[in-house]
Design a protein around this motif. Structure first.
Motif, PDB file in Angstrom:
ATOM      1  N   ARG A  58      -1.281 109.599  25.918  1.00  0.00           N
ATOM      2  CA  ARG A  58      -2.082 109.178  27.063  1.00  0.00           C
ATOM      3  C   ARG A  58      -2.779 107.860  26.797  1.00  0.00           C
ATOM      4  O   ARG A  58      -2.843 106.985  27.660  1.00  0.00           O
ATOM      5  CB  ARG A  58      -3.109 110.246  27.430  1.00  0.00           C
ATOM      6  N   GLU A  59      -3.305 107.689  25.580  1.00  0.00           N
ATOM      7  CA  GLU A  59      -3.962 106.420  25.224  1.00  0.00           C
ATOM      8  C   GLU A  59      -2.975 105.261  25.289  1.00  0.00           C
ATOM      9  O   GLU A  59      -3.288 104.192  25.827  1.00  0.00           O
ATOM     10  CB  GLU A  59      -4.566 106.506  23.821  1.00  0.00           C
ATOM     11  N   ALA A  60      -1.785 105.463  24.731  1.00  0.00           N
ATOM     12  CA  ALA A  60      -0.762 104.416  24.752  1.00  0.00           C
ATOM     13  C   ALA A  60      -0.334 104.112  26.184  1.00  0.00           C
ATOM     14  O   ALA A  60      -0.156 102.944  26.555  1.00  0.00           O
ATOM     15  CB  ALA A  60       0.438 104.834  23.903  1.00  0.00           C
ATOM     16  N   ALA A  61      -0.188 105.153  26.997  1.00  0.00           N
ATOM     17  CA  ALA A  61       0.198 104.961  28.401  1.00  0.00           C
ATOM     18  C   ALA A  61      -0.901 104.234  29.172  1.00  0.00           C
ATOM     19  O   ALA A  61      -0.614 103.374  30.011  1.00  0.00           O
ATOM     20  CB  ALA A  61       0.509 106.307  29.051  1.00  0.00           C
ATOM     21  N   ALA A  62      -2.151 104.562  28.897  1.00  0.00           N
ATOM     22  CA  ALA A  62      -3.271 103.906  29.581  1.00  0.00           C
ATOM     23  C   ALA A  62      -3.313 102.417  29.246  1.00  0.00           C
ATOM     24  O   ALA A  62      -3.579 101.582  30.119  1.00  0.00           O
ATOM     25  CB  ALA A  62      -4.586 104.583  29.213  1.00  0.00           C
ATOM     26  N   LEU A  63      -3.035 102.071  27.995  1.00  0.00           N
ATOM     27  CA  LEU A  63      -3.014 100.667  27.593  1.00  0.00           C
ATOM     28  C   LEU A  63      -1.865  99.931  28.280  1.00  0.00           C
ATOM     29  O   LEU A  63      -2.043  98.820  28.795  1.00  0.00           O
ATOM     30  CB  LEU A  63      -2.896 100.552  26.076  1.00  0.00           C
ATOM     31  N   LEU A  64      -0.701 100.559  28.314  1.00  0.00           N
ATOM     32  CA  LEU A  64       0.448  99.967  28.997  1.00  0.00           C
ATOM     33  C   LEU A  64       0.151  99.779  30.483  1.00  0.00           C
ATOM     34  O   LEU A  64       0.438  98.727  31.061  1.00  0.00           O
ATOM     35  CB  LEU A  64       1.687 100.838  28.800  1.00  0.00           C
ATOM     36  N   LEU A  65      -0.439 100.784  31.107  1.00  0.00           N
ATOM     37  CA  LEU A  65      -0.800 100.695  32.523  1.00  0.00           C
ATOM     38  C   LEU A  65      -1.775  99.555  32.770  1.00  0.00           C
ATOM     39  O   LEU A  65      -1.634  98.791  33.728  1.00  0.00           O
ATOM     40  CB  LEU A  65      -1.391 102.024  33.004  1.00  0.00           C
ATOM     41  N   SER A  66      -2.752  99.412  31.904  1.00  0.00           N
ATOM     42  CA  SER A  66      -3.724  98.323  32.034  1.00  0.00           C
ATOM     43  C   SER A  66      -3.032  96.960  31.965  1.00  0.00           C
ATOM     44  O   SER A  66      -3.325  96.058  32.756  1.00  0.00           O
ATOM     45  CB  SER A  66      -4.783  98.445  30.940  1.00  0.00           C
ATOM     46  N   ASN A  67      -2.105  96.812  31.021  1.00  0.00           N
ATOM     47  CA  ASN A  67      -1.370  95.546  30.898  1.00  0.00           C
ATOM     48  C   ASN A  67      -0.525  95.271  32.132  1.00  0.00           C
ATOM     49  O   ASN A  67      -0.467  94.133  32.620  1.00  0.00           O
ATOM     50  CB  ASN A  67      -0.491  95.572  29.647  1.00  0.00           C
ATOM     51  N   LEU A  68       0.124  96.313  32.663  1.00  0.00           N
ATOM     52  CA  LEU A  68       0.924  96.135  33.875  1.00  0.00           C
ATOM     53  C   LEU A  68       0.045  95.841  35.085  1.00  0.00           C
ATOM     54  O   LEU A  68       0.422  95.047  35.955  1.00  0.00           O
ATOM     55  CB  LEU A  68       1.795  97.365  34.117  1.00  0.00           C
ATOM     56  N   ASP A  69      -1.136  96.458  35.138  1.00  0.00           N
ATOM     57  CA  ASP A  69      -2.081  96.163  36.220  1.00  0.00           C
ATOM     58  C   ASP A  69      -2.500  94.696  36.200  1.00  0.00           C
ATOM     59  O   ASP A  69      -2.608  94.056  37.248  1.00  0.00           O
ATOM     60  CB  ASP A  69      -3.318  97.061  36.128  1.00  0.00           C
ATOM     61  N   GLU A  70      -2.731  94.153  35.011  1.00  0.00           N
ATOM     62  CA  GLU A  70      -3.094  92.741  34.884  1.00  0.00           C
ATOM     63  C   GLU A  70      -1.954  91.849  35.367  1.00  0.00           C
ATOM     64  O   GLU A  70      -2.180  90.862  36.076  1.00  0.00           O
ATOM     65  CB  GLU A  70      -3.440  92.396  33.437  1.00  0.00           C
ATOM     66  N   LEU A  71      -0.738  92.194  35.000  1.00  0.00           N
ATOM     67  CA  LEU A  71       0.427  91.429  35.425  1.00  0.00           C
ATOM     68  C   LEU A  71       0.601  91.491  36.938  1.00  0.00           C
ATOM     69  O   LEU A  71       0.850  90.473  37.598  1.00  0.00           O
ATOM     70  CB  LEU A  71       1.679  91.960  34.721  1.00  0.00           C
ATOM     71  N   LEU A  72       0.421  92.670  37.500  1.00  0.00           N
ATOM     72  CA  LEU A  72       0.532  92.839  38.948  1.00  0.00           C
ATOM     73  C   LEU A  72      -0.575  92.076  39.679  1.00  0.00           C
ATOM     74  O   LEU A  72      -0.337  91.482  40.729  1.00  0.00           O
ATOM     75  CB  LEU A  72       0.493  94.325  39.308  1.00  0.00           C
TER      76      LEU A  72
END
Length: 92
Positions: A58-72
């Motif tokens: 979940r922590e790794a997924a949350a970090l990935l999601l945050s990075n994708l949110d920034e890109l979006l």
């Protein structure tokens, strides 16, 4: 290889927003090393899930999601700055 002109909507960094000819909407150019990192992040999440380590996954997924949110967000801001409608529904 074919050489073409593209429209550049952001600085030409690692995640430039560009529009190819014949396309209605711009896209995001992700460099190969950055794409490899995204793939490695997803692979880590899958491995952690396989190991039953849901908390770490979940922590790794949350970090990935945050990075994708920034890109979006960068993509969305670039389109709005050039009066181009966003081609998807934006969450409030």
């Amino acid at each position: 290889m074919e050489r073409i002109e593209v429209e550049l909507f952001t600085d030409p960094g690692n995640d430039a927003v560009v529009r190819l000819p014949q396309r209605n909407f711009p896209g995001v150019l992700i460099q190969g090393d950055s794409l490899s990192i995204i793939r490695a992040d997803v692979a880590e999440i899958v491995e952690l899930c396989d190991q039953g380590d849901v908390g770490e996954a979940r922590e790794a997924a949350a970090l990935l999601l945050s990075n994708l949110d920034e890109l979006l967000a960068r993509y969305t801001q670039a389109l709005k700055a050039h009066d181009i409608p966003v081609p998807f529904h934006e969450d409030p």
